[in-house]
Design an enzyme around this catalytic site. Structure first.
Site, mmCIF file in Angstrom:
data_model
loop_
_atom_site.group_PDB
_atom_site.id
_atom_site.type_symbol
_atom_site.label_atom_id
_atom_site.label_comp_id
_atom_site.label_asym_id
_atom_site.label_seq_id
_atom_site.Cartn_x
_atom_site.Cartn_y
_atom_site.Cartn_z
ATOM 1 N N LYS A 47 0.940 -1.562 -0.080
ATOM 2 C CA LYS A 47 -0.137 0.309 0.143
ATOM 3 C C LYS A 47 0.859 1.471 0.353
ATOM 4 O O LYS A 47 0.511 1.844 -1.110
ATOM 5 C CB LYS A 47 -0.927 -0.335 1.614
ATOM 6 N N ARG A 117 -3.109 3.724 8.623
ATOM 7 C CA ARG A 117 -3.801 2.612 7.060
ATOM 8 C C ARG A 117 -2.820 1.123 8.133
ATOM 9 O O ARG A 117 -1.549 1.766 7.481
ATOM 10 C CB ARG A 117 -3.971 2.865 6.026
ATOM 11 N N GLY A 126 -8.249 -8.270 6.339
ATOM 12 C CA GLY A 126 -8.916 -9.170 7.558
ATOM 13 C C GLY A 126 -7.805 -8.612 8.236
ATOM 14 O O GLY A 126 -8.190 -9.171 9.773
ATOM 15 N N MET A 128 -5.923 -6.553 10.514
ATOM 16 C CA MET A 128 -5.987 -5.203 11.045
ATOM 17 C C MET A 128 -6.804 -4.213 9.931
ATOM 18 O O MET A 128 -6.921 -4.057 9.077
ATOM 19 C CB MET A 128 -4.346 -4.872 10.848
ATOM 20 N N ARG A 361 -3.769 -1.805 -6.505
ATOM 21 C CA ARG A 361 -2.668 -2.593 -6.254
ATOM 22 C C ARG A 361 -2.646 -4.123 -7.313
ATOM 23 O O ARG A 361 -4.201 -3.673 -7.931
ATOM 24 C CB ARG A 361 -2.786 -3.483 -4.882
ATOM 25 N N HIS A 477 -2.974 -44.007 -1.794
ATOM 26 C CA HIS A 477 -3.654 -44.273 -3.079
ATOM 27 C C HIS A 477 -4.295 -43.548 -3.692
ATOM 28 O O HIS A 477 -4.060 -43.070 -4.774
ATOM 29 C CB HIS A 477 -3.902 -45.262 -2.637
ATOM 30 N N ARG A 583 1.359 -47.697 -15.523
ATOM 31 C CA ARG A 583 1.761 -48.588 -14.193
ATOM 32 C C ARG A 583 0.491 -49.619 -14.832
ATOM 33 O O ARG A 583 0.134 -49.465 -14.875
ATOM 34 C CB ARG A 583 1.069 -47.945 -13.320
ATOM 35 N N ARG A 639 6.181 -49.338 -17.874
ATOM 36 C CA ARG A 639 7.003 -50.164 -15.983
ATOM 37 C C ARG A 639 6.506 -51.074 -15.973
ATOM 38 O O ARG A 639 5.023 -51.531 -15.851
ATOM 39 C CB ARG A 639 6.600 -48.920 -14.812
ATOM 40 N N GLU A 766 14.711 -44.881 -7.725
ATOM 41 C CA GLU A 766 13.495 -44.263 -6.843
ATOM 42 C C GLU A 766 14.336 -44.609 -5.253
ATOM 43 O O GLU A 766 13.708 -44.655 -4.330
ATOM 44 C CB GLU A 766 12.290 -44.804 -6.873
ATOM 45 N N SER A 785 14.132 -42.877 -15.159
ATOM 46 C CA SER A 785 13.234 -42.241 -14.844
ATOM 47 C C SER A 785 13.104 -41.842 -13.181
ATOM 48 O O SER A 785 12.761 -42.861 -12.538
ATOM 49 C CB SER A 785 12.009 -42.782 -15.360
ATOM 50 N N THR A 788 10.682 -39.944 -7.614
ATOM 51 C CA THR A 788 9.965 -38.791 -6.636
ATOM 52 C C THR A 788 9.014 -39.217 -5.698
ATOM 53 O O THR A 788 9.144 -39.122 -4.977
ATOM 54 C CB THR A 788 9.865 -37.811 -7.227
ATOM 55 N N ASN A 789 8.402 -40.256 -5.660
ATOM 56 C CA ASN A 789 7.334 -40.842 -4.599
ATOM 57 C C ASN A 789 8.247 -41.297 -3.814
ATOM 58 O O ASN A 789 8.015 -41.165 -2.511
ATOM 59 C CB ASN A 789 6.752 -40.984 -5.291
ATOM 60 N N ASP A 790 8.694 -42.379 -4.289
ATOM 61 C CA ASP A 790 9.337 -43.436 -3.578
ATOM 62 C C ASP A 790 10.657 -43.062 -3.638
ATOM 63 O O ASP A 790 11.336 -43.181 -2.246
ATOM 64 C CB ASP A 790 9.985 -45.281 -4.425
ATOM 65 N N CYS A 852 8.850 -39.402 -13.603
ATOM 66 C CA CYS A 852 7.264 -39.657 -13.235
ATOM 67 C C CYS A 852 6.930 -39.497 -11.877
ATOM 68 O O CYS A 852 5.472 -39.763 -11.850
ATOM 69 C CB CYS A 852 7.646 -40.843 -14.361
ATOM 70 N N TYR A 872 12.808 -34.074 -19.456
ATOM 71 C CA TYR A 872 10.729 -34.374 -19.423
ATOM 72 C C TYR A 872 10.293 -34.554 -18.043
ATOM 73 O O TYR A 872 11.297 -35.628 -17.427
ATOM 74 C CB TYR A 872 10.195 -35.294 -20.429
HETATM 75 P P1 ADP Z 1 -7.837 -2.197 3.582
HETATM 76 O O1 ADP Z 1 -6.495 -3.003 3.389
HETATM 77 O O2 ADP Z 1 -7.936 -3.349 4.893
HETATM 78 O O3 ADP Z 1 -8.464 -2.054 2.445
HETATM 79 P P2 ADP Z 1 -7.349 0.629 4.042
HETATM 80 O O4 ADP Z 1 -6.024 1.247 5.445
HETATM 81 O O5 ADP Z 1 -7.222 -0.025 2.159
HETATM 82 O O6 ADP Z 1 -7.848 -1.415 4.863
HETATM 83 O O7 ADP Z 1 -8.812 1.139 4.533
HETATM 84 C C1 ADP Z 1 -9.833 0.480 4.197
HETATM 85 C C2 ADP Z 1 -10.883 1.989 4.214
HETATM 86 O O8 ADP Z 1 -10.645 3.089 4.917
HETATM 87 C C3 ADP Z 1 -10.714 2.103 3.198
HETATM 88 O O9 ADP Z 1 -11.231 1.108 1.328
HETATM 89 C C4 ADP Z 1 -10.943 3.283 2.458
HETATM 90 O O10 ADP Z 1 -12.333 3.762 2.301
HETATM 91 C C5 ADP Z 1 -10.613 4.113 3.942
HETATM 92 N N1 ADP Z 1 -9.397 4.727 4.019
HETATM 93 C C6 ADP Z 1 -8.510 5.194 3.942
HETATM 94 N N2 ADP Z 1 -7.848 5.757 4.153
HETATM 95 C C7 ADP Z 1 -8.610 6.807 4.101
HETATM 96 C C8 ADP Z 1 -8.066 8.280 4.011
HETATM 97 N N3 ADP Z 1 -7.009 8.859 3.985
HETATM 98 N N4 ADP Z 1 -9.132 9.164 3.654
HETATM 99 C C9 ADP Z 1 -10.444 8.474 3.688
HETATM 100 N N5 ADP Z 1 -10.823 7.444 3.466
HETATM 101 C C10 ADP Z 1 -9.707 6.153 4.256
HETATM 102 MG MG MG Z 2 7.365 -46.265 -7.028
HETATM 103 MG MG MG Z 3 -7.954 -0.747 0.969
#
Ligand code: ADP
Ligand code: MG
Ligand code: MG
Length: 904
Positions: A47, A117, A126, A128, A361, A477, A583, A639, A766, A785, A788-790, A852, A872
């Site tokens: 970010k 952030r 999720g 933080m 991103r 198996h 086989r 084989r 093997e 050949s 690599t399992n065995d 194989c 191969y």
């Molecule tokens: P996550 O990685 O969970 O997406 P973010 O850091 O992107 O978390 O923030 C989550 C939301 O908070 C963003 O989608 C945005 O809408 C809001 N946000 C983050 N920074 C700002 C900011 N500087 N101004 C306004 N809204 C923000």
């Molecule tokens: Mg074998």
């Molecule tokens: Mg975000």
């Protein structure tokens, strides 16, 4: 922990110990200037690096700064304390932000608010929550109200800060706040949050402060810098939180320093009906269509979009709301794709008609989308073919090769096992292979549910929609055979209790009988209740294009492991360039053949065995003719018989009795032979070429069938290239012994038929001893050949059928980085492979080398095979495209690395 501590001390000593000046910890961005850029994701997180980079474009990014991931490492290594001096650097940079924004932090006359952030190198959704509106307090809220002329907005922002700060930073459970909000709404007859008026929001703020004080034990901090410092610390702390650790574990994310903290001035999408917030993809991440894809909400802050409080509007309709913003957004879309040359997933906020970028991103996408986007970007001249090939993750192609569950369907997940063979399967529960065959014959769709499967179950496995086992790992198996067949399989689902006698399966507190439908997702390992609807996979145009490009660049050939003409055909369609492992034992399990096989095993003399084998000969020949025809001139490695003989004998009394009767023997005689063949360690027992050495007549029958089949095909004008392969040899003498019988038999057959055919004689490698003495082995063998399992099993000394009892622990405790049965252990087993190739080619420079084992379809292992110069890889038919693409990745990356080395 230990590993990490060591690494850090290494860095410290490099820097010269404690006395060195503190590193630069804070990187500013704002007003078209930035200290970071897109290449600094290690240090600034994804970010932060991209915020800096977008600032440089310049795109409209609210000014701010990024505290480095290394600072997070310092924080955690120093007993979770913010490093000394950090806050001074923060204050200095806040001054720069204030200047860039033209506002001042904590000043009621012209207040600056900021967001804190998190952001590691890889996105960890999720992990933080973000804290918004930092800098708000009792005085600032009134200043904001006056300044914006919008008291409602000011108090709404304030209550959001107390809630987020209390919850995320101080650990006050969100529902305490929610409870008060609901109470106020209720008392005032407001249905939605937006229905609350200023007085209502003031009431909410009062109550939130009480909640805060009650749970934290002190007042909500009024000092903006105190708020900021706590928020920064909370972000760092979250890195070692349970949620984050678990996330990294599940997603195989290792070796990162920590999370960065981005402190950024706030912009407001909730300032009224001329403000909005949204998220968008530059192209459709699900289909790949080059069409802007996004959603926005008018008069809202970021979290409202995610929380689903109100339903967002598709961006296509933004023009109806603001033509200017819509055209700005489209322009930005083009700028982003031109700069990053990939699909972007971005966040924006519009404050009183002015658009700001908050994040961008590379967008996550389905395999379908990845393929289409890569191909179309080449046509648009954004990227070249090689880049396009590298853009598609080989492993993800699985999604394109099997039908999948409808993503829109409702799923009730009962439990989860290992994702052993991808695909979606729906059926009723059957407890034995015979039952499965019988019921499928009667028109039912079946999921075979077993503790583990065995070779004799092959028929039942073949007809089943899917296979579910409660023990066994990724190369058990069930898993290996299912992948070979392209049948979905979930293996090692330990929570499942199977009572085959009572015909009941218990999962958690639920019990299911044979008439119950369950659904398996072999790609995720999910076991679901009922029949979940599926959608067919299609091999679309772009998929083919990508594969053509991949083939242009790879040097490693790709063969398939296939035992039947059907396997051979499927694999050819997927682009296999030969069979790397046929086989032969699976050919003996059909009812008529197994009878002859058993007769052979129970015979007491060589003559008796030869007589029984003579009955099997025509079947074998017919199998080989079928495969040779399908492969039309491509090499086929066959084989010779590999498993121990006891696997072919019946183990229950009823079947033993029947066998005795049909062969004119007594039950005792059958039992005695079964007992005699019993081994404590069958995997290390009388199997592989050890059988051929005790009973050369078995080898002779198989060689005769191969050569006769080849001659028959040749007569029909079909080119054949048989490669006769000896399993499990560990010494040169074994190979010599088997070769003598092979050559004698082949010569005899060719003389009888008056026709010559070419064939190669080679061995599997093997047993570790075979690898170590590869120079001697290559004296006799014309090809190697690697089984690599065995080889993995014997190098580690792990039984691959029992490994699930401790391997999960090894992975969790990081004793092993990954399952060596899934991904070749390049440091150990791989070194044996490398050594054997070198030594073998030292003796015979045109020695053909392939692999194989299951690893032949694992992208990481394929890259290793390329690096050590194998000719191969061979894998199950459905993995052939994956191996082709992985081989192309290996070749492209190697040539790029060589190019770079040259430049230097
Ligand atoms: P996550 O990685 O969970 O997406 P973010 O850091 O992107 O978390 O923030 C989550 C939301 O908070 C963003 O989608 C945005 O809408 C809001 N946000 C983050 N920074 C700002 C900011 N500087 N101004 C306004 N809204 C923000
Ligand atoms: Mg074998
Ligand atoms: Mg975000």
């Amino acid at each position: 922990m230990f590993k990490q501590a060591r690494k850090v001390s290494g860095i410290k000593s490099k820097a010269g110990g404690r006395s060195t000046k503190a590193p630069k910890r804070v990187y500013f961005f704002g007003n078209a200037k930035a200290e970071g850029n897109a290449n600094m994701k290690d240090l600034l997180g994804g970010k932060g690096a991209n915020l800096a980079d977008m600032t440089l474009v310049p795109l409209p990014v609210p000014p701010g700064f990024t505290i480095t991931t290394e600072t997070c490492r310092e924080y955690n290594d120093g007993g979770q304390k913010l490093p000394r001096g950090l806050m001074d650097e923060v204050r200095a940079n806040m001054a720069r932000v204030e200047k860039a924004a033209g506002k001042s932090f904590g000043d009621p006359g012209n207040p600056l608010l900021v967001a804190a952030r998190s952001g590691a190198k890889m996105s960890m959704p999720g992990m933080m929550d973000t804290v918004l509106n930092i800098g708000m307090n009792d005085k600032v809220v009134d200043g904001m109200a006056r300044l914006t002329g919008n008291e409602r907005f000011a108090y709404d922002s304030y209550r959001r800060l107390i809630n987020m700060f209390g919850d995320t930073v101080m650990g006050v459970d969100h529902h305490h706040f929610e409870h008060e909000l609901t109470a106020v709404k209720h008392a005032r007859g407001a249905r939605q949050d937006t229905d609350l008026d200023v007085d209502g929001l003031k009431e909410v703020v009062r109550r939130y402060k009480d909640v805060y004080k009650h749970h934290v034990g002190s007042d909500f901090p009024q000092d903006p810098f105190t708020q900021l410092e706590h928020a920064i610390e909370a972000v760092f702390k979250s890195w070692m939180g349970d949620r984050a650790i678990k996330y990294r574990e599940l997603n195989d994310i290792r070796g990162l320093a920590g999370t960065a903290v981005n402190v950024q001035s706030m912009v407001f999408g909730n300032m009224g009906d001329d403000s909005a917030t949204g998220v968008a993809f530059t192209r459709n991440p699900s289909t790949g269509e080059n069409k802007f894809y996004g959603e926005f909400l008018v008069n809202a802050q970021g979290e409202d979009v995610v929380a689903g409080i109100r339903t967002p509007i598709p961006c296509e309709r933004m023009g109806e709301w603001s033509k200017k913003s819509w055209s700005e957004l489209l322009k930005i879309k083009d700028i982003l794709e031109k700069r990053y040359k990939d699909v972007q997933d971005f966040e924006f906020t519009i404050e009183r008609g002015k658009l700001y970028m908050l994040q961008t991103r590379n967008g996550k996408r389905t395999a379908t989308a990845a393929v289409r986007i890569a191909v179309e970007m080449v046509k648009e001249r954004l990227i070249d073919e090689k880049t396009a090939v590298l853009r598609v993750d080989p492993a993800s192609l699985d999604q394109l090769l099997h039908p999948t569950f409808d993503p829109k369907a409702n799923k009730n997940v009962l439990t989860r096992g290992l994702p052993a063979s991808p695909g979606a399967a729906v059926g009723k529960i059957a407890f034995t292979a015979e039952e499965a065959e019988e019921r499928v014959g009667g028109g039912e769709k079946i999921i075979l549910v077993r503790r583990e499967t065995e070779p004799a179950d092959i028929g039942g496995m073949h007809v089943s929609e899917g296979i579910l086992t409660s023990t066994g790992g990724m190369t058990s198996h069930a898993a290996v055979v299912a992948r070979g067949m392209g049948t979905p399989c979930v293996a090692g689902a330990g929570e499942i209790q199977i009572d085959a006698k009572a015909r009941l399966v218990k999962i958690g507190d639920k019990t299911f009988g044979p008439q119950h439908f369950i659904s398996l997702d072999g790609a995720t390992g999910e076991v679901m209740d009922g029949s979940v609807p599926t959608v067919e996979a299609t091999l679309s145009g772009p998929f083919k294009t990508i594969m053509t490009w991949a083939d242009k660049h790879r040097t490693l050939k790709v063969r398939t492991n296939g035992d039947t003409p059907t396997d051979a055909r499927v694999a050819r369609e997927f682009g296999a360039e030969g069979i790397g492992l046929c086989r032969t034992e699976h050919m003996f399990f059909d009812p008529e053949r197994i009878h002859n096989m058993r007769e052979m095993i129970l015979a007491t003399s060589t003559e008796g065995r030869k007589a029984a084998l003579a009955k099997l000969l025509p079947y074998q020949r017919e199998d080989f003719v079928g495969i040779f025809k399908e492969m039309r001139g491509l090499p086929v490695t066959i084989r010779l018989l590999d498993p121990p003989l006891h696997e072919f004998l019946p183990h229950n009394e009823r079947d033993q009795q029947e066998l005795a009767r049909s062969l004119g023997l007594s039950l005792e005689q059958v039992r005695a032979r079964v007992a005699q063949l019993h081994e404590a360690n069958p995997m290390l027992g009388h199997r592989g070429d050890r059988l051929a050495i005790t009973y050369p007549e078995i080898l002779e029958m198989q060689v005769q069938a191969i050569i006769e089949a080849a001659i028959e095909c040749k007569k029909q004008g079909i080119k054949v290239l048989p490669e006769i392969m000896i399993p499990l040899a560990g010494t040169k003498r074994e190979l010599e012994f088997c070769k003598q019988h092979t050559v004698a038999t082949a010569d005899r057959v060719m003389k009888e038929k008056g026709t010559k055919v070419d064939y190669l004689y080679g061995t599997m490698i093997e047993v570790p001893r075979a690898a170590v003495t590869a120079d001697e082995m290559a004296d006799v063998a014309e090809f190697f050949s690697f089984g690599t399992n065995d080889l993995t099993q014997m190098t580690f000394g792990y039984s691959r059928d029992d490994v699930n009892s401790f391997l999960p622990d090894y992975l969790k405790k990081e004793i092993l980085e990954r399952d060596p049965f899934q991904s070749l252990d390049t440091g150990g087993v791989g070194q044996l492979v490398k050594m054997a190739v070198t030594k073998g080619r030292g003796t015979r420079n045109d020695l053909k080398c392939g692999i194989c084992g299951e690893h032949g379809g694992d992208p990481r292992s394929v890259e290793f095979c390329h690096a050590v110069g194998l000719n191969y890889v061979s894998c199950s038919p459905y993995r052939v495209p994956i191996a082709r693409l992985a081989a192309a990745h290996a070749a492209i990356k190697t040539s790029a690395a060589k190019g770079n080395a040259k430049k230097k």
